[in-house]
Design an enzyme around this catalytic site. Sequence first.
Site, mmCIF file in Angstrom:
data_model
loop_
_atom_site.group_PDB
_atom_site.id
_atom_site.type_symbol
_atom_site.label_atom_id
_atom_site.label_comp_id
_atom_site.label_asym_id
_atom_site.label_seq_id
_atom_site.Cartn_x
_atom_site.Cartn_y
_atom_site.Cartn_z
ATOM 1 N N LYS A 1 0.825 -1.226 0.000
ATOM 2 C CA LYS A 1 0.000 0.000 0.000
ATOM 3 C C LYS A 1 0.849 1.262 0.000
ATOM 4 C CE LYS A 1 -2.165 -1.126 3.778
ATOM 5 N NZ LYS A 1 -1.808 -2.538 3.958
ATOM 6 N N THR A 2 1.788 1.335 0.946
ATOM 7 C CA THR A 2 2.572 2.566 1.087
ATOM 8 C C THR A 2 3.356 2.862 -0.180
ATOM 9 O OG1 THR A 2 2.751 2.284 3.485
ATOM 10 C CG2 THR A 2 4.381 3.698 2.422
ATOM 11 N N GLU B 1 -3.510 6.298 1.182
ATOM 12 C CA GLU B 1 -3.293 4.916 1.590
ATOM 13 C C GLU B 1 -4.479 4.491 2.446
ATOM 14 O OE1 GLU B 1 -0.117 2.196 4.123
ATOM 15 O OE2 GLU B 1 0.508 4.150 3.330
#
Length: 473
Positions: free
Chosen positions: A122-123, A166
Amino acid sequence: MSAPDLTPGDLGRVHFIGLGGAGMSAVARVLLGQGVRVSGSDAAASSTLSALASLGADTTVGHQAGNVDGVDTVVVSSAIRATNPELVASQQRNLRILHRSEALAVAMTGREVVAVAGTHGKTTTTAMITVMLQSAGREPSFAIGGDVAALGVNAAWADGSVFVAEADESDGSFLNYSPRIAVVTNVEADHLDHYGTAEAVYEVFDRFAALLPADDGVLITCLDDDGAAALVARIGDTRRTRTYGYSEFADVRIGETHTAGSGSTSLLSFSVDGLDCEQELRLSVPGAHNVRNAAAAFTVALELGVDPAAAAVGLAAFTGAARRFEAKGTGRGVRVFDDYAHHPTEVTAALHAARAVAAGHGVHVLFQPHLFSRTREFAAEFATALNLADSATVLDIYAAREDPTPAVTSRLITDRLTVPGGYLADPAEAVQAVAARAVPGDIILTIGAGDVTQYGAHLVAALTGSGNPTGPS
C-alpha cells in the site's frame, strides 16, 4: 452531524491523541494545509511533532485531560486505549470524536479520491502514484503511511483535483472512505487479531470494492494475486474493473523485466501493454513486487488521463518510501538495508529483492516478529521465508497493541529455521552476531514493523567499528 456529512470547516479546533504516529500526522498535515486549527499530543517528543509545530500545530508531550481544553473535535486511532486521559475527558465533555480514517475522509471532501488498499504494497504504491502525478503536473493532495524521499513528507494538501490516500484495512477503517478509484494490490489473510478468520478479511475487501460509485467507479487490482483475482470474480459486473500483472489475461500486461547496472544502483526496465497503450517503464527500486506496484500506478495514470510518457517519467523518479528496502549505510564493504515487512509474503518479497541487489553475495537478516497473533498464525510461513537468507537471527516479538500470549514466542519461528542464526533475546548480542557473519559484498537486512529499524545504525557502527556498535542492551 456524522463524519460523512462534515466538511473541514465544520471541525473547529481539532486535537489528535497520538499526533506523532505516521497515520495521525498525515491527517494533521492535510488539515493544517486547509487552514484548520490543529493541536495534538504524544507520549514522547519527536521530529514529527516538531515539524507539525512549525506548520502551526499546538503540540504537547504527554497525555493529560487538560490537553483537550477548548477543543471541538478529537481524533484517535485504533492504538489509543480506552483509559487514555484525553479520550476519557473528551467523552465526559461530549466532544466530537472521530477515528483517524473518519477525519481523513472529511479532509478529502470535494476531491477525486484514489484509495490504495491491499495486504502488502500500500505505502509504496500510494507513493508511486503521488510522485507520478506530481511529475505530470497534476498537483495531487496525498496521505501516505510513511515518508517518501521524492516527496519530502508523508502528506500534503495541494491545488489539484485528485487526492491519493493509503487505505488501511487492518481494522476495517478503510470502509470510511468514498473513493472513485480503488487500488487493491493483493488480498491475503492478515490482521486475524481483528478479523478472526480469513473469510472475514476477504469479505471486508468486498465491502471496500462496493464503496465505488456504480456509474463511474473503478477497481484496479493485480490479476497475479489469487486473493485479488477472486475479488474481481466476486464483484462480477457490479463495478468496472481494470487488472494488471504478468498474467496474459490482465488488462495491463507486464512484459519481460530487464536489469541494467548492478547492486543498489541497478535499474529495472519493463514494458506494459494494454488499454490501447504500450509504454516502457524504468524503476530504481528492486523487486518483482515493485514492478507490479508500478504497473498499478501506471493503470491509475491511464484512468486519470495522464499522458503515458509523463507517467513513465514520474515512475522513474521514484526512489522508494521510508522503511521499504531503505539503505541505512555501509561498513566493511557490507551494505545495510531496512524493511517494514511483517507478513511472510512481504518478507519473501524483501529477500528476493535483497538477492537481486546482493548480486551473488550473501544476505543476512535480523528479524523482529510483529504481534503475538501474527506469529502464532504464520510461524511456519515466516520460517520458510527467512530460510531464503544465508542467515536469519530473530529477536523477541514486538507486542505493539497486544498483550503477551502464553507459549507464543519467536522460537515458534526459529525452531523451523534451516539456516544459521536462530533466536537471540539480547539485541546487542544479535547485532554483533549478524555483523560478524557478513563479509564484503554481503547485505544485511533488518526486517519488521517494530523498533528493529533502529538496529540498522547499530549494525553499520558494528561493521565500521565506530560509535556504539552494540546498540541498546
